[in-house]
Design an enzyme around this catalytic site. Structure first.
Site, short mmCIF file in Angstrom:
data_model
loop_
_atom_site.label_atom_id
_atom_site.label_comp_id
_atom_site.label_asym_id
_atom_site.label_seq_id
_atom_site.Cartn_x
_atom_site.Cartn_y
_atom_site.Cartn_z
N CYS A 8 81.71 71.68 85.09
CA CYS A 8 81.30 70.65 84.12
C CYS A 8 79.79 70.46 84.24
O CYS A 8 79.12 71.27 84.90
CB CYS A 8 82.07 69.34 84.34
SG CYS A 8 81.78 68.57 85.95
N ARG A 14 84.41 65.45 86.26
CA ARG A 14 85.52 66.23 85.70
C ARG A 14 85.90 67.47 86.50
O ARG A 14 87.09 67.68 86.78
CB ARG A 14 85.20 66.64 84.25
CG ARG A 14 85.17 65.48 83.29
CD ARG A 14 84.51 65.87 81.99
NE ARG A 14 83.10 66.21 82.18
CZ ARG A 14 82.28 66.64 81.25
NH1 ARG A 14 82.74 66.82 80.02
NH2 ARG A 14 81.02 66.91 81.50
N ASP A 123 83.24 63.22 78.66
CA ASP A 123 82.62 63.00 79.96
C ASP A 123 82.77 61.54 80.40
O ASP A 123 82.20 60.64 79.78
CB ASP A 123 81.14 63.37 79.85
CG ASP A 123 80.51 63.52 81.22
OD1 ASP A 123 81.04 62.93 82.18
OD2 ASP A 123 79.49 64.22 81.32
#
Ligand code: 4NP
Length: 158
Positions: A8, A14, A123
């Site tokens: 990510c 994440r 996000d």
């Protein structure tokens, strides 16, 4: 051994969440010895920093072990080492290719392309919604595992 790298932007929210959920799935399915799993960032922003408390709290709530990963940036060498490089969103794919070069061996995937509803994973650094991140990542990982089991004979139980 199947080598999987989750990627990510910052490698604190994440991708470490995907790393630890997938490690947990693999362990629960008795497949631990068959995988090498790690995560990395595309940016340098958070290098050396620990997993974000939002990810850590969510994993704890779900009884999933969270290790002591610290953020690192993906390298060209990772492209040689890993079999699957799995991004959380379209922009990650663009950034990964800027670092590793062309995806000549077609190793770069987007996690939710393994689901029935392909899309980006928002996000949580910006949304603050780690519950949604968890649900999206879980959905993608279940699809990924199903894909691997169909494709890779080393995961089949005889
Ligand atoms: P992640 O979230 O890509 O899911 O780890 C982010 C964490 C940090 C930043 C951006 C996204 N940052 O800009 O520092």
């Amino acid at each position: 051994m199947i080598k999987v790298l989750f990627v990510c932007l910052g490698n604190i929210c994440r991708s470490p969440m995907a790393e630890y959920i997938f490690k947990d799935m693999v362990k629960k399915q008795g497949l631990e010895g068959k995988f090498y799993i790690d995560s990395a960032a595309t940016s340098t922003e958070e290098i050396g920093n620990p997993v974000h408390y939002g990810t850590r709290n969510k994993l704890e709530q779900m009884n999933i072990e969270c290790g002591n990963h610290t953020a690192r940036r993906i390298t060209k060498q990772d492209y040689e080492i890993f079999d699957y490089i799995i991004a959380m969103e379209e922009q990650n794919m663009v950034n990964i290719k800027r670092i590793v070069g062309d995806d000549k061996e077609q190793k770069i995937y987007k996690l939710l392309d393994f689901s029935d509803n392909p899309r980006d994973i928002a996000d949580p650094w910006y949304t603050g919604n780690f519950d949604k991140t968890y649900e999206d990542i879980k959905e993608g990982l279940e699809g990924f595992m199903e894909y691997l089991k169909k494709k890779d004979p080393i995961l089949r139980r005889d």
